[in-house]
Design a protein around this motif. Sequence first.
Motif, PDB file in Angstrom:
ATOM      1  N   ALA A 170       0.830  -1.211   0.000  1.00 34.90           N
ATOM      2  CA  ALA A 170       0.000   0.000   0.000  1.00 34.90           C
ATOM      3  C   ALA A 170       0.864   1.261   0.000  1.00 34.90           C
ATOM      4  N   LYS A 171       2.026   1.181   0.630  1.00 34.73           N
ATOM      5  CA  LYS A 171       2.960   2.321   0.673  1.00 34.73           C
ATOM      6  C   LYS A 171       3.825   2.387  -0.582  1.00 34.73           C
ATOM      7  N   GLU A 172       3.556   1.473  -1.521  1.00 32.52           N
ATOM      8  CA  GLU A 172       4.244   1.393  -2.809  1.00 32.52           C
ATOM      9  C   GLU A 172       5.740   1.109  -2.662  1.00 32.52           C
ATOM     10  N   LEU A 173       6.089   0.364  -1.621  1.00 38.33           N
ATOM     11  CA  LEU A 173       7.467  -0.076  -1.446  1.00 38.33           C
ATOM     12  C   LEU A 173       7.683  -1.441  -2.106  1.00 38.33           C
ATOM     13  N   LEU A 174       6.611  -2.201  -2.202  1.00 38.81           N
ATOM     14  CA  LEU A 174       6.619  -3.489  -2.900  1.00 38.81           C
ATOM     15  C   LEU A 174       5.550  -3.445  -3.980  1.00 38.81           C
ATOM     16  N   ALA A 175       5.796  -4.170  -5.073  1.00 39.87           N
ATOM     17  CA  ALA A 175       4.819  -4.190  -6.173  1.00 39.87           C
ATOM     18  C   ALA A 175       4.670  -5.611  -6.699  1.00 39.87           C
ATOM     19  N   PRO A 176       4.000  -6.474  -5.924  1.00 39.87           N
ATOM     20  CA  PRO A 176       3.843  -7.850  -6.387  1.00 39.87           C
ATOM     21  C   PRO A 176       2.943  -7.925  -7.621  1.00 39.87           C
ATOM     22  N   ILE A 177       3.117  -9.006  -8.352  1.00 43.10           N
ATOM     23  CA  ILE A 177       2.248  -9.278  -9.502  1.00 43.10           C
ATOM     24  C   ILE A 177       0.900  -9.702  -8.935  1.00 43.10           C
ATOM     25  N   ARG A 178      -0.164  -9.142  -9.469  1.00 48.56           N
ATOM     26  CA  ARG A 178      -1.511  -9.511  -8.996  1.00 48.56           C
ATOM     27  C   ARG A 178      -2.157 -10.443 -10.006  1.00 48.56           C
ATOM     28  N   GLY A 198      -5.716 -11.821  -9.840  1.00 49.60           N
ATOM     29  CA  GLY A 198      -6.959 -11.804  -9.070  1.00 49.60           C
ATOM     30  C   GLY A 198      -6.639 -11.345  -7.660  1.00 49.60           C
ATOM     31  N   GLN A 199      -6.993 -12.149  -6.679  1.00 47.96           N
ATOM     32  CA  GLN A 199      -6.696 -11.833  -5.282  1.00 47.96           C
ATOM     33  C   GLN A 199      -5.285 -12.266  -4.880  1.00 47.96           C
ATOM     34  N   LYS A 200      -4.665 -13.071  -5.718  1.00 49.84           N
ATOM     35  CA  LYS A 200      -3.356 -13.646  -5.400  1.00 49.84           C
ATOM     36  C   LYS A 200      -2.229 -12.654  -5.692  1.00 49.84           C
ATOM     37  N   ARG A 201      -1.276 -12.592  -4.774  1.00 53.24           N
ATOM     38  CA  ARG A 201      -0.098 -11.754  -4.962  1.00 53.24           C
ATOM     39  C   ARG A 201       1.097 -12.674  -5.191  1.00 53.24           C
ATOM     40  N   LEU A 202       1.898 -12.360  -6.188  1.00 50.08           N
ATOM     41  CA  LEU A 202       3.123 -13.106  -6.455  1.00 50.08           C
ATOM     42  C   LEU A 202       4.291 -12.128  -6.374  1.00 50.08           C
ATOM     43  N   PHE A 203       5.224 -12.434  -5.488  1.00 52.86           N
ATOM     44  CA  PHE A 203       6.356 -11.553  -5.240  1.00 52.86           C
ATOM     45  C   PHE A 203       7.561 -12.029  -6.038  1.00 52.86           C
ATOM     46  N   THR A 204       8.198 -11.094  -6.731  1.00 50.59           N
ATOM     47  CA  THR A 204       9.336 -11.395  -7.596  1.00 50.59           C
ATOM     48  C   THR A 204      10.646 -11.296  -6.810  1.00 50.59           C
ATOM     49  N   ARG A 205      11.730 -11.627  -7.481  1.00 49.04           N
ATOM     50  CA  ARG A 205      13.057 -11.468  -6.866  1.00 49.04           C
ATOM     51  C   ARG A 205      13.278 -10.013  -6.463  1.00 49.04           C
ATOM     52  N   ARG A 206      12.815  -9.106  -7.294  1.00 49.72           N
ATOM     53  CA  ARG A 206      12.946  -7.670  -6.989  1.00 49.72           C
ATOM     54  C   ARG A 206      12.228  -7.341  -5.686  1.00 49.72           C
ATOM     55  N   ASP A 207      11.007  -7.878  -5.522  1.00 49.25           N
ATOM     56  CA  ASP A 207      10.256  -7.644  -4.285  1.00 49.25           C
ATOM     57  C   ASP A 207      11.007  -8.208  -3.076  1.00 49.25           C
ATOM     58  N   ARG A 208      11.593  -9.381  -3.260  1.00 49.47           N
ATOM     59  CA  ARG A 208      12.340  -9.987  -2.146  1.00 49.47           C
ATOM     60  C   ARG A 208      13.544  -9.133  -1.776  1.00 49.47           C
ATOM     61  N   ALA A 209      14.259  -8.643  -2.769  1.00 51.80           N
ATOM     62  CA  ALA A 209      15.412  -7.778  -2.495  1.00 51.80           C
ATOM     63  C   ALA A 209      14.966  -6.500  -1.804  1.00 51.80           C
ATOM     64  N   ARG A 210      13.866  -5.931  -2.271  1.00 50.28           N
ATOM     65  CA  ARG A 210      13.360  -4.698  -1.662  1.00 50.28           C
ATOM     66  C   ARG A 210      12.909  -4.947  -0.222  1.00 50.28           C
ATOM     67  N   LEU A 211      12.229  -6.080   0.011  1.00 53.87           N
ATOM     68  CA  LEU A 211      11.777  -6.376   1.369  1.00 53.87           C
ATOM     69  C   LEU A 211      12.967  -6.555   2.302  1.00 53.87           C
ATOM     70  N   LYS A 212      13.997  -7.211   1.818  1.00 54.26           N
ATOM     71  CA  LYS A 212      15.204  -7.395   2.631  1.00 54.26           C
ATOM     72  C   LYS A 212      15.773  -6.020   3.025  1.00 54.26           C
TER      73      LYS A 212
END
Length: 131
Positions: A27-35, A37-51
């Motif tokens: 929601a804060k636009e720090l992560l941008a998973p692939i949507r 439907g209701q399912k979110r899929l997090f990419t390598r980029r998302d994992r690096a950003r979350l770290k």
Amino acid sequence: MTDGTMTIREMCDAFDVTPRTLRFYEAKELLAPIRQGQKRLFTRRDRARLKLILRGKRYGFSLEEIRQLLDLYGQGRAQEAQLARSHDLARERLSDLRARRAELDDVIADLEDQMDFVARALTDIRKNSAA
């Protein structure tokens, strides 16, 4: 995990966070998973950003400071700019942490002195009561 993506559950397990945390960062636009439907899929980029987000939070950076660092990835000469800004923020944060540690050391010493005073007072009171 399929094709390098992770589900929200896999992300939660891998990073010891809650789904609410991941949705908040999205929601804060720090992560941008692939949507899907209701399912979110997090990419390598998302994992690096979350770290980086979690590390920044651990060090006491604000979400805005973390956002600024993450946003530098999208700019030209990104690595140099990001590293320089990261270094500047880290230097400031380290200075703040050292100052807080010094304050805590003073408070701890003062509290220990007070506890010693109270312990001596209790010993005197108990000695006088027993006599």
